[in-house]
Design a protein around this motif. Structure first.
Motif, PDB file in Angstrom:
ATOM      1  N   MET A 259     -33.343  48.772 -29.565  1.00  0.00           N
ATOM      2  CA  MET A 259     -32.506  48.262 -30.647  1.00  0.00           C
ATOM      3  C   MET A 259     -32.444  46.738 -30.614  1.00  0.00           C
ATOM      4  O   MET A 259     -32.289  46.140 -29.551  1.00  0.00           O
ATOM      5  N   ASP A 260     -32.539  46.144 -31.776  1.00  0.00           N
ATOM      6  CA  ASP A 260     -32.388  44.698 -31.920  1.00  0.00           C
ATOM      7  C   ASP A 260     -30.902  44.380 -31.942  1.00  0.00           C
ATOM      8  O   ASP A 260     -30.167  44.871 -32.812  1.00  0.00           O
ATOM      9  N   GLY A 261     -30.448  43.585 -30.982  1.00  0.00           N
ATOM     10  CA  GLY A 261     -29.035  43.252 -30.886  1.00  0.00           C
ATOM     11  C   GLY A 261     -28.774  41.783 -31.144  1.00  0.00           C
ATOM     12  O   GLY A 261     -29.439  40.914 -30.577  1.00  0.00           O
ATOM     13  N   VAL A 262     -27.792  41.496 -32.001  1.00  0.00           N
ATOM     14  CA  VAL A 262     -27.420  40.113 -32.326  1.00  0.00           C
ATOM     15  C   VAL A 262     -26.114  39.809 -31.615  1.00  0.00           C
ATOM     16  O   VAL A 262     -25.044  40.255 -32.050  1.00  0.00           O
ATOM     17  N   TYR A 263     -26.198  39.047 -30.536  1.00  0.00           N
ATOM     18  CA  TYR A 263     -25.025  38.786 -29.710  1.00  0.00           C
ATOM     19  C   TYR A 263     -24.715  37.296 -29.575  1.00  0.00           C
ATOM     20  O   TYR A 263     -23.804  36.923 -28.829  1.00  0.00           O
ATOM     21  N   ASN A 264     -25.433  36.466 -30.290  1.00  0.00           N
ATOM     22  CA  ASN A 264     -25.142  35.037 -30.285  1.00  0.00           C
ATOM     23  C   ASN A 264     -24.053  34.693 -31.288  1.00  0.00           C
ATOM     24  O   ASN A 264     -23.220  33.812 -31.051  1.00  0.00           O
ATOM     25  N   HIS A 265     -24.041  35.383 -32.426  1.00  0.00           N
ATOM     26  CA  HIS A 265     -23.166  35.012 -33.529  1.00  0.00           C
ATOM     27  C   HIS A 265     -22.834  36.249 -34.344  1.00  0.00           C
ATOM     28  O   HIS A 265     -23.349  37.339 -34.091  1.00  0.00           O
ATOM     29  N   CYS A 266     -21.994  36.070 -35.342  1.00  0.00           N
ATOM     30  CA  CYS A 266     -21.665  37.151 -36.266  1.00  0.00           C
ATOM     31  C   CYS A 266     -21.417  36.550 -37.645  1.00  0.00           C
ATOM     32  O   CYS A 266     -21.507  35.334 -37.833  1.00  0.00           O
ATOM     33  N   ASP A 267     -21.103  37.404 -38.599  1.00  0.00           N
ATOM     34  CA  ASP A 267     -20.797  36.911 -39.933  1.00  0.00           C
ATOM     35  C   ASP A 267     -19.414  36.265 -39.959  1.00  0.00           C
ATOM     36  O   ASP A 267     -18.523  36.635 -39.185  1.00  0.00           O
ATOM     37  N   VAL A 268     -19.238  35.325 -40.875  1.00  0.00           N
ATOM     38  CA  VAL A 268     -17.959  34.614 -40.949  1.00  0.00           C
ATOM     39  C   VAL A 268     -16.814  35.548 -41.315  1.00  0.00           C
ATOM     40  O   VAL A 268     -15.649  35.239 -41.059  1.00  0.00           O
ATOM     41  N   SER A 269     -17.125  36.714 -41.899  1.00  0.00           N
ATOM     42  CA  SER A 269     -16.076  37.666 -42.270  1.00  0.00           C
ATOM     43  C   SER A 269     -15.752  38.659 -41.166  1.00  0.00           C
ATOM     44  O   SER A 269     -14.958  39.575 -41.376  1.00  0.00           O
ATOM     45  N   ALA A 270     -16.364  38.528 -39.989  1.00  0.00           N
ATOM     46  CA  ALA A 270     -16.071  39.435 -38.878  1.00  0.00           C
ATOM     47  C   ALA A 270     -14.594  39.308 -38.486  1.00  0.00           C
ATOM     48  O   ALA A 270     -14.016  38.207 -38.546  1.00  0.00           O
ATOM     49  N   PRO A 271     -13.958  40.398 -38.078  1.00  0.00           N
ATOM     50  CA  PRO A 271     -12.501  40.388 -37.866  1.00  0.00           C
ATOM     51  C   PRO A 271     -11.989  39.303 -36.921  1.00  0.00           C
ATOM     52  O   PRO A 271     -10.991  38.629 -37.220  1.00  0.00           O
ATOM     53  N   TYR A 272     -12.648  39.120 -35.777  1.00  0.00           N
ATOM     54  CA  TYR A 272     -12.103  38.197 -34.784  1.00  0.00           C
ATOM     55  C   TYR A 272     -12.091  36.750 -35.270  1.00  0.00           C
ATOM     56  O   TYR A 272     -11.363  35.924 -34.725  1.00  0.00           O
ATOM     57  N   THR A 273     -12.912  36.435 -36.283  1.00  0.00           N
ATOM     58  CA  THR A 273     -12.917  35.048 -36.766  1.00  0.00           C
ATOM     59  C   THR A 273     -11.570  34.659 -37.355  1.00  0.00           C
ATOM     60  O   THR A 273     -11.194  33.483 -37.320  1.00  0.00           O
ATOM     61  N   ALA A 274     -10.861  35.618 -37.943  1.00  0.00           N
ATOM     62  CA  ALA A 274      -9.576  35.316 -38.563  1.00  0.00           C
ATOM     63  C   ALA A 274      -8.390  35.814 -37.748  1.00  0.00           C
ATOM     64  O   ALA A 274      -7.258  35.472 -38.049  1.00  0.00           O
ATOM     65  N   ILE A 275      -8.659  36.621 -36.727  1.00  0.00           N
ATOM     66  CA  ILE A 275      -7.565  37.050 -35.849  1.00  0.00           C
ATOM     67  C   ILE A 275      -7.134  35.885 -34.968  1.00  0.00           C
ATOM     68  O   ILE A 275      -5.957  35.506 -34.921  1.00  0.00           O
ATOM     69  N   ASP A 276      -8.122  35.315 -34.261  1.00  0.00           N
ATOM     70  CA  ASP A 276      -7.833  34.202 -33.343  1.00  0.00           C
ATOM     71  C   ASP A 276      -9.166  33.521 -33.030  1.00  0.00           C
ATOM     72  O   ASP A 276      -9.760  33.746 -31.977  1.00  0.00           O
ATOM     73  N   HIS A 277      -9.646  32.737 -33.962  1.00  0.00           N
ATOM     74  CA  HIS A 277     -11.022  32.233 -33.926  1.00  0.00           C
ATOM     75  C   HIS A 277     -11.395  31.625 -32.590  1.00  0.00           C
ATOM     76  O   HIS A 277     -12.393  31.999 -31.964  1.00  0.00           O
ATOM     77  N   ASP A 278     -10.602  30.678 -32.106  1.00  0.00           N
ATOM     78  CA  ASP A 278     -11.025  29.921 -30.922  1.00  0.00           C
ATOM     79  C   ASP A 278     -10.829  30.681 -29.621  1.00  0.00           C
ATOM     80  O   ASP A 278     -11.256  30.215 -28.564  1.00  0.00           O
ATOM     81  N   TYR A 279     -10.198  31.847 -29.686  1.00  0.00           N
ATOM     82  CA  TYR A 279     -10.116  32.701 -28.498  1.00  0.00           C
ATOM     83  C   TYR A 279     -11.441  33.438 -28.286  1.00  0.00           C
ATOM     84  O   TYR A 279     -11.821  33.729 -27.160  1.00  0.00           O
ATOM     85  N   TRP A 280     -12.135  33.715 -29.388  1.00  0.00           N
ATOM     86  CA  TRP A 280     -13.365  34.503 -29.328  1.00  0.00           C
ATOM     87  C   TRP A 280     -14.638  33.679 -29.529  1.00  0.00           C
ATOM     88  O   TRP A 280     -15.692  34.019 -28.986  1.00  0.00           O
ATOM     89  N   PHE A 281     -14.536  32.602 -30.306  1.00  0.00           N
ATOM     90  CA  PHE A 281     -15.719  31.859 -30.708  1.00  0.00           C
ATOM     91  C   PHE A 281     -15.617  30.389 -30.324  1.00  0.00           C
ATOM     92  O   PHE A 281     -14.521  29.862 -30.099  1.00  0.00           O
ATOM     93  N   LEU A 282     -16.768  29.741 -30.263  1.00  0.00           N
ATOM     94  CA  LEU A 282     -16.786  28.299 -30.102  1.00  0.00           C
ATOM     95  C   LEU A 282     -16.119  27.647 -31.302  1.00  0.00           C
ATOM     96  O   LEU A 282     -16.236  28.128 -32.436  1.00  0.00           O
ATOM     97  N   HIS A 283     -15.438  26.544 -31.058  1.00  0.00           N
ATOM     98  CA  HIS A 283     -14.737  25.866 -32.150  1.00  0.00           C
ATOM     99  C   HIS A 283     -15.719  25.396 -33.215  1.00  0.00           C
ATOM    100  O   HIS A 283     -15.424  25.412 -34.413  1.00  0.00           O
ATOM    101  N   GLU A 284     -16.886  24.973 -32.781  1.00  0.00           N
ATOM    102  CA  GLU A 284     -17.944  24.582 -33.704  1.00  0.00           C
ATOM    103  C   GLU A 284     -19.288  24.941 -33.080  1.00  0.00           C
ATOM    104  O   GLU A 284     -19.394  25.130 -31.867  1.00  0.00           O
ATOM    105  N   PRO A 285     -20.340  25.078 -33.865  1.00  0.00           N
ATOM    106  CA  PRO A 285     -21.635  25.531 -33.340  1.00  0.00           C
ATOM    107  C   PRO A 285     -22.212  24.578 -32.300  1.00  0.00           C
ATOM    108  O   PRO A 285     -21.949  23.371 -32.320  1.00  0.00           O
ATOM    109  N   LYS A 286     -23.005  25.142 -31.400  1.00  0.00           N
ATOM    110  CA  LYS A 286     -23.699  24.311 -30.404  1.00  0.00           C
ATOM    111  C   LYS A 286     -24.724  23.404 -31.078  1.00  0.00           C
ATOM    112  O   LYS A 286     -24.954  22.284 -30.647  1.00  0.00           O
ATOM    113  N   ASP A 287     -25.343  23.916 -32.120  1.00  0.00           N
ATOM    114  CA  ASP A 287     -26.375  23.168 -32.843  1.00  0.00           C
ATOM    115  C   ASP A 287     -26.325  23.629 -34.295  1.00  0.00           C
ATOM    116  O   ASP A 287     -26.690  24.759 -34.606  1.00  0.00           O
ATOM    117  N   ARG A 288     -25.873  22.771 -35.198  1.00  0.00           N
ATOM    118  CA  ARG A 288     -25.677  23.194 -36.581  1.00  0.00           C
ATOM    119  C   ARG A 288     -26.974  23.557 -37.284  1.00  0.00           C
ATOM    120  O   ARG A 288     -26.981  24.340 -38.225  1.00  0.00           O
TER     121      ARG A 288
END
Length: 636
Positions: A259-288
């Protein structure tokens, strides 16, 4: 009725609630408050449920700082397939400089949002990040997707599929993998349609399929490389039971499923982005320039709850797919961007151990997409992965298919990647195309105006080099019969009519191509020399643009020892040689040309004389005709 506990890990959100209804009901009832357990950070509520199907959503007072409609992403950089790795790197550098001012403006706007906006009473409603099924249609008052809970006999179930073919036949070990990459929608629409096409996979002879992402993502069309949920599958492809039946049927025929797994990023509408963004994700991308969505923060450790939140969620997702769907391996997309070998080592080893404990008696293969590829990323050199996509092979073989003069050292480095520092055949997965690139046939026509038999012959040459090189081989769906569509993340369904019977025989080249692929794969499976850890270049004549190498499988690294022996001789020149002498052949005697009408050659004084050596072809010779004839007889 039986009790069921809904739970949500959102340790620092101030309030949380549950919305629940029967799937047949049009409207949700009143929100159900949830209670936080401060000892483990989970919000919970326990309800008595009757057997049935339910829709549910969670809601929290959000702690995320960005707006519901975030700043549009900067344009993604796209590789120019006509340029080298170094040239593309220079283009990336230029692109970064061009966007520097715009990036700074984005940062300033986001910082302003963070300083000015508070969310004390702003509620966010979302689907459970652990939902195993999602209905994007929602309901009259859902406004968005809903999670689906199936409750039967007092417990939650995914489906009622019963596995039939675990341990039915032995599956290929990692060093015997012949991988076929597919996109479900473009291959045959849905899981059940792929299952019905199983005879095609069997006749082709591959030993593994690598399935592009199938986790739920926004929209109905696309490649799935920005997943929204990591447990639910894309409903347009079918149900979980249909997915299981497809995998089960692959296993019935001895074909492993990666299976191809995408574990670097997710869609902006993924639940954790709006639950508590900076608890789960980098504040900004490593490389835009190389950013496709919010990036998981695998460095984040919560000292209070003794947990790596992003690591745990991704790890739980992988565990779910191994246990629930019996997969046999994972391709880690964008492993370069993940940039956390510590996490990858842990999750790979956990996956392999979990698959072993599952008791299906097969190995588990983890392959990473690193651009550019480097030996340091594989386990044999202290890295996290069993193997990696050998992207350098792709670039160098493509260059060699059209170059007037081939760079010998570059070619030798990818044909025998041990020259780069790799150690085992399973360290690298060689390919002439994949979903990120046009198929070689398309590239030859579009970029170099090479068409028809000349183009098909060069594709056959590239595939034969791929099959006789050191490493595993992978085929991008459709390349085996000359699919002509260009790369696109939109709809590009395979044209199966290319291999159907036609009265005018207008697809003769396509049918010939498919048979050639089958013959090469058959040889690769039957002759142990091509999966052994040996390769030696035995003949090089740069003026003639002819090169030959030897593969063998003796227990010792002696090319003259007993065992299976295969020689590949390549003509990169733009001319045909009526007769061509290849010196330094390791064994005298009878050699059998598997891919050319079973022709027999007698090698004397270590010299092989080839007749009618057409430009841009590979001639493959197998030692001792009797053994080869017997192998083909057994197969037939």
């Amino acid at each position: 009725m039986a009790p069921y506990t809904f739970e949500l890990f959102a340790p620092y959100n101030k309030q949380a609630g549950l919305r629940l209804k029967n799937a047949n009901a049009r409207m949700f009832g009143l929100d159900i408050p949830m209670e936080l357990n401060p000892d483990d950070g989970h919000w919970r509520v326990t309800l008595d449920l009757a057997d049935g199907i339910y829709h549910y959503q969670f809601k929290v007072v959000t702690r995320s700082w960005f707006e519901a409609e975030p700043e549009p992403a900067l344009p993604d950089y796209v590789n120019d397939e006509t340029k080298s790795i170094d040239e593309n790197e220079q283009m990336r550098k230029t692109r970064r400089e061009e966007h520097e001012k715009l990036v700074q403006l984005v940062k300033e706007r986001n910082q302003k949002r963070e300083e000015e906006i508070t969310f004390t009473e702003v509620w966010y409603t979302f689907v459970d990040p652990y939902a195993t099924e999602v209905d994007e249609r929602g309901s009259d008052d859902a406004f968005r997707s809903v999670g689906i809970l199936v409750f039967k006999n007092g417990k939650r179930i995914v489906d009622e599929y019963e596995w039939k073919y675990d341990n039915y036949v032995p599956l290929a070990e990692n060093d015997k993998l012949i991988i076929y990459e597919i996109h479900i929608g473009d291959f045959q629409d849905r899981f059940k349609d792929v299952t019905e096409k199983m005879d095609y996979f069997v006749s082709l002879g591959i030993t593994a399929v690598e399935i592009m992402p199938i986790k739920e993502y926004p929209g109905q069309i696309g490649w799935g490389y920005t997943p929204r949920y990591h447990f639910a599958i894309q409903s347009t492809y079918g149900t979980t039971a249909e997915l299981k039946e497809m995998i089960d049927t692959f296993h019935k025929h001895g074909i492993r499923v990666i299976m191809d797994g995408v574990y670097n990023h997710c869609d902006v509408s993924a639940p954790y982005t709006a639950i508590d963004h900076d608890y789960w994700f980098l504040h900004e991308p490593k490389d835009r320039v190389w950013s496709w969505g919010p990036e998981w923060n695998f460095e984040k450790y919560d000292e209070k709850y003794k947990i790596w939140p992003a690591r745990k969620y991704v790890g739980d997702s992988i565990q779910y797919f191994i246990n629930e769907f019996h997969i046999d391996g994972i391709r880690f997309d964008a492993a370069t961007q993940i940039a956390n070998d510590e996490f990858l080592k842990v999750v790979v080893q956990q996956s392999k151990q979990q698959a072993h404990e599952r008791g299906f008696g097969t190995e588990f293969y983890c392959v990473g997409e690193y651009l550019p590829d480097k030996p340091e990323y594989v386990i044999s050199n202290g890295g996290p992965m069993d193997g990696i996509w050998h992207d350098r092979f792709y670039w160098k073989i493509r260059e060699a298919m059209v170059a007037d003069t081939v760079n010998w050292n570059d070619l030798k480095d990818v044909i025998d990647p041990r020259r780069q520092g790799y150690k085992n055949t399973w360290d690298v997965v060689n390919y002439q195309s994949n979903h990120d690139h046009d198929r070689l046939l398309v590239d030859l026509g579009k970029e170099h105006q090479i068409f028809d038999e000349d183009a098909f012959r060069r594709v056959r040459m590239a595939f034969t080099i791929q099959a006789t090189s050191f490493g595993l081989m992978m085929i991008w769906m459709g390349a085996e019969f000359g699919e002509y569509k260009e790369k696109t993340p939109g709809i590009a369904k395979l044209d199966w009519s290319l291999i159907e019977d036609r009265e005018d025989n207008s697809n003769a080249l396509n049918k010939k191509q498919l048979q050639y692929y089958k013959d090469v794969i058959e040889l690769h499976k039957l002759n142990l020399a091509l999966t052994a850890q040996n390769l030696e270049f035995i003949f090089e004549e740069e003026n003639d643009q002819v090169m030959a190498w030897h593969r063998w499988n003796s227990a010792v690294h002696d090319p003259h020892a007993e065992g299976n022996h295969v020689i590949a001789v390549c003509n990169w020149a733009s001319k045909t040689y009526e007769k061509y002498e290849v010196l330094n052949v390791p064994r005298n005697g009878h050699w059998y040309e598997w891919l050319n009408d079973d022709k027999e050659y007698l090698v004397e004084n270590n010299k092989l004389v080839i007749d009618d050596f057409v430009d841009h072809t590979v001639r493959v010779f197998v030692y001792q005709i009797k053994k080869c004839v017997e192998l083909k007889r057994v197969l037939s």
